[in-house]
Every structure is written in structure tokens, then in C-alpha cells.
Design an enzyme around this catalytic site. Structure first.
Site, PDB file in Angstrom:
ATOM      1  N   SER A   1      -9.596   1.627   3.173  1.00 45.17           N
ATOM      2  CA  SER A   1      -8.812   2.457   2.270  1.00 45.17           C
ATOM      3  C   SER A   1      -7.771   1.653   1.474  1.00 45.17           C
ATOM      4  O   SER A   1      -7.194   2.163   0.528  1.00 45.17           O
ATOM      5  CB  SER A   1      -8.089   3.545   3.077  1.00 45.17           C
ATOM      6  OG  SER A   1      -7.200   2.965   4.014  1.00 45.17           O
TER       7      SER A   1
ATOM      8  N   LYS B   1       0.848  -1.197   0.000  1.00 45.14           N
ATOM      9  CA  LYS B   1       0.000   0.000   0.000  1.00 45.14           C
ATOM     10  C   LYS B   1       0.882   1.245   0.000  1.00 45.14           C
ATOM     11  O   LYS B   1       1.916   1.277   0.683  1.00 45.14           O
ATOM     12  CB  LYS B   1      -0.888  -0.029   1.250  1.00 45.14           C
ATOM     13  CG  LYS B   1      -1.931   1.075   1.322  1.00 45.14           C
ATOM     14  CD  LYS B   1      -2.808   0.883   2.550  1.00 45.14           C
ATOM     15  CE  LYS B   1      -3.858   1.956   2.695  1.00 45.14           C
ATOM     16  NZ  LYS B   1      -4.721   1.732   3.864  1.00 45.14           N
TER      17      LYS B   1
ATOM     18  N   SER C   1      -9.609  -0.808   7.360  1.00 38.57           N
ATOM     19  CA  SER C   1      -9.085  -0.588   6.009  1.00 38.57           C
ATOM     20  C   SER C   1      -8.361  -1.767   5.376  1.00 38.57           C
ATOM     21  O   SER C   1      -7.975  -1.697   4.214  1.00 38.57           O
ATOM     22  CB  SER C   1      -8.158   0.626   5.996  1.00 38.57           C
ATOM     23  OG  SER C   1      -8.902   1.800   6.116  1.00 38.57           O
TER      24      SER C   1
END
Length: 455
Positions: free
Chosen positions: A130, A55, A154
Site C-alpha cells: 500500500s 506515507k 506494504s
């Protein structure tokens, strides 16, 4: 393998948009070095040659770090995050940095400067957030696993939306060194994988005490127990009555009851009253922490810098143009609750309520081993469907934020699909540091779900 993966990314990712940066050249170089290791009969790692995505709020040395924000335009990470260092030590191949909601604030991966991510399972639908890019990259077959960050769900919620496993460890199990801070008391790095055992392998690699992060716990990770354990399951059925999609409610209910009956586990209906206050508590605390953490992005030290008449003007213009709408919303909310005169009314009250959430978990974990809920109250939704109403979007995390506020481990496991073919996720929460038993239970329920509903 690497050749096939990058061919696939080039063909499909223009549409999915799961990656912000790909490391094609470096991946081929690493693959050649690993081939040499095999020829020389050198030791291999647990993740030898495995393609993994990271990420884009986790540092990879010498590579752009954007947090999916314009404000970090042109910034290059100067060091590896501890979690990244650990997977590289096991000879994994990091293939790129994934798209995300800007600064990890969002539940749909629509709040990215680099555009929304598509759910690989259904075009036009969100992959969750997210860590939506991390989940989409695994679901699309671009990599075997990905690292995400979980501040309020997330990792778990996008895993649920893409038919994958997402795991948030106990707070302090995995070093946050090299993770760009959103809300420091809730942030935790976790894996997104295709099955439970892969998540366990990656968790064991990235976990452990780190001198560079004083919040990490110096506590050994036990092996998954081999002996039979008669687990007690806590099921807050009353939470599923309002605001939960009917198909999800029925699927979770049926799964929990049938699994407990087949395994002869004790199923106890429990009350989790604090779930009702968890969303406002979460947004007050994380907003306050974010307004403080994001003060460092001022256009002076790194990233974007807008021209201005004086220092204050540079700050205003840089932050005004550099941050997206949702990030500004949360900074404003956080700054408001920390203001003199409002601090006691909001922030202090939220911290007291956070203690109540933890106390309710402690009370229930005195009677049961695990607490089971849906991961999300609704299935993946269409891109653009909820973005105009932030409150509706915040409710996507109603079942996940409590685990972050209490610092306990939680995992999301695929639980079949609804009539439209969209995935459903089941969430299992455990006592702090009880990951080994949580994974034993998760492997059992995963096997049961696969036999009952198929992959």
C-alpha cells in the site's frame, strides 16, 4: 537541492500522483535554517538536509493526515509520530505526504480516494502497495528516501515493483506511535530507499524503545558485523513451482544458487508449508483487527460528518460515504469472523495457524540464518488489470505476509529486470532482532546482483 526537487515534483507528479500533500514553503524554511547551522558550525544530523517523504498514514504535526480516505477529510495531525520526530531530530527535510491504498489496505495503490499512483518506471503500471506513493516518490527522484508502513508487505512489495530497497523491521523495533492503526499486531514502519546502506541508516535512526508505544522492544541494535561469517541460506524451492512468474522464478533461483556458490555459503532446501495458509490467516486476523481499529472513524470526533436523522443514521451515512470499497470489504470480513458463533471457527483457528507459521520459522531458523524467496510472485501489472478480482490482488502478498504474522525482519532488494524492463525483487527474511546480520548479508547480495545484472 530543495528547489530542484519541487520543480521536478511540479513537472512530473501530476502524472505519477505520488504525493497527496507537499510541504514546499516549510521545506524552503527548513533548508534556510540548515544553511544557517552550517554557517554557524553547529552540529548536523545524520540526515542533514536530506529530502524525505512520509506515507500519509503517519502523523506530521500541523499537516493533513488522510490515509488516502475521504473519511479523514479536513483532519490535521496534532502531533508528530515518533518515527517522524526521530528523523526531524537528524535534520531531515520532510517534503510531503505520499499517496497510498486507503488505510493501507491494498497491493497496487489503486484503492486511494486521491486516485491511483503510476509506476515511474513504466506508465500505466502499478507501483505496488500500500506504500505505492512512497515508493514512487523515491523511484521518480523526488526524494532520497521515504517512510512507509508494512502490515503484510506494504513496504517490501512496492519497493520490489519500483526497483528499490524496502525493509520491514522486527515487530516492536520501531514505534507505532503516530501510525494510524490498520492491524496492530502486524503494522510496522519501515524505510524505502535506493540502496541497502541507506535503509540501514534510516532504520537505526527510527528504531528504539518508545514510552508511547508499549509494544516497542528495549533491545540494543548491534552494528553490522565486520568479520567474515559463513552464512547458511534457506531456500524453499518447492514454493516457487506453482503460481510464480517463470522469469521471476528463474532469476531468483539463478541468483540464490550462484551467490551461495561464489561466497561458499551453505545452501539448504527447506520446506515452508505454512506459506500456503498465510494469505487466509492474514486476512482473517487483519480484517478482525481492522474492523475494531476503524470503528473510531464515526463522523463524530474528526474528519467527514454526513447529516443524519439520529446518531445511528450519522454513523451509517458517514462510514458508507467515507470509506472506499476495499476498506468496507475488509471491515465486513473482520466483523463477520468476530461474530458470536463464528469466532472459534475463523478467528481462533487463524490465531492457532499463526502460531504454526511462527513455529515453522523457528524450526527453520534453527538450521539456517536466512530464508530467501521472491518478494512478489509476479512483476508490476497494468493499472486496472487485477482490481476486479480482489483474490488475485491478495495473492501479490503471498511471500510477504508470513514475516508480518511471525513478527520477523524482512528486506526486499532489487534483482535486475525482466524482458519487459520491469523490476524483480528478492526477499530475505531473518530471525527476530537479527537485523545487523541481515544487513551484512543484504549488502553482500546487493553487491553481487549489481555486478551480475547491473543497476
Amino acid at each position: 537541492v530543495i528547489e530542484i526537487i519541487f520543480k521536478r515534483i511540479k513537472e512530473k507528479d501530476k502524472e505519477i500522483n505520488s504525493f497527496i500533500t507537499i510541504f514546499e514553503e516549510e521545506s524552503f524554511e527548513k533548508a534556510k535554517k540548515l544553511d544557517e547551522k552550517i554557517k554557524n558550525k553547529e552540529t548536523t544530523g545524520l540526515l542533514f538536509g536530506i529530502p524525505i517523504a512520509i506515507k500519509d498514514n503517519i502523523c506530521v504535526k500541523g499537516k493533513p493526515l488522510t490515509c488516502a480516505s475521504k473519511i479523514l477529510e479536513g483532519y490535521i495531525a496534532t502531533y508528530n509520530a515518533t518515527a517522524v520526530e526521530k528523523i526531524l531530530n537528524e535534520n531531515a527535510i520532510i517534503i510531503g505526504k505520499t499517496n497510498m491504498d486507503e488505510f493501507a489496505m491494498g497491493s497496487s495503490n489503486e484503492y486511494s480516494y486521491f486516485g491511483p499512483v503510476q509506476n515511474p518506471l513504466k506508465k500505466g503500471y502499478v507501483p505496488g502497495g500500500s506504500s505505492g506513493g512512497s515508493a514512487a516518490s523515491v523511484a521518480a527522484g523526488f526524494c532520497i528516501a521515504a517512510l512507509g508502513s508494512d502490515t503484510g508487505g506494504s513496504v517490501r512489495q512496492p519497493a520490489s515493483f519500483t526497483g528499490l530497497v524496502g525493509f520491514k523491521p522486527t515487530y516492536g523495533r520501531v514505534s507505532r506511535f503516530g501510525l494510524v492503526a490498520f492491524a496492530s499486531s502486524c503494522d510496522q514502519i519501515g524505510p524505502i530507499t535506493k540502496d541497502v546502506m541507506d535503509a540501514w541508516i534510516i532504520f537505526k535512526i527510527i528504531a528504539g524503545y518508545d514510552e508511547k508505544d508499549k509494544t516497542t522492544l528495549n533491545y540494543p541494535i548491534e552494528e553490522i558485523p565486520e568479520e567474515e561469517i559463513k552464512f547458511k541460506i534457506g531456500y524453499p524451492e518447492n514454493l516457487l513451482k506453482d503460481g510464480v512468474d517463470e522469469e521471476i522464478r528463474n532469476r531468483i533461483d539463478e541468483t540464490v544458487r550462484e551467490f551461495a556458490r561464489i561466497k561458499n555459503y551453505n545452501l539448504k532446501e527447506i520446506n515452508m508449508e505454512t506459506f500456503k495458509i498465510a494469505i487466509p490467516v492474514y486476512h482473517i486476523i487483519t480484517g478482525a483487527e481492522a474492523s475494531s481499529n476503524l470503528a473510531r472513524f464515526d463522523g463524530i470526533r474528526y474528519g467527514l460528518r454526513e447529516k443524519g436523522e439520529d446518531l445511528e443514521d450519522i454513523y451509517k451515512k458517514t462510514r458508507g460515504k467515507g470509506f472506499g470499497e476495499e476498506v468496507i470489504r475488509r471491515i465486513l470480513m473482520g466483523a463477520f469472523v468476530l461474530r458470536s458463533g463464528y469466532y472459534e471457527e475463523y478467528y481462533l483457528k487463524a490465531q492457532k495457524a499463526r502460531t504454526l507459521i511462527l513455529e515453522e520459522f523457528i524450526k527453520n531458523f534453527g538450521e539456517v540464518d536466512f530464508i530467501i524467496t521472491p518478494t512478489s510472485p509476479f512483476p508490476p501489472f497494468k493499472i486496472g488489470e487485477k482490481i476486479e478480482d480482489p483474490i488475485k490482488l491478495y495473492l501479490a502478498d503471498i511471500f510477504t505476509v508470513s514475516a508480518n504474522l511471525a513478527g520477523i525482519p524482512a528486506i526486499s532488494i532489487p534483482c535486475g529486470k525482466n524482458k519487459e524492463g520491469l523490476p524483480i525483487g528478492i526477499q530475505i527474511m531473518a530471525r527476530p532482532l537479527d537485523e545487523a546480520r541481515l544487513f551484512k548479508f543484504s549488502l553482500e547480495i546487493e553487491k553481487f546482483i549489481k555486478e551480475k545484472y547491473g543497476d
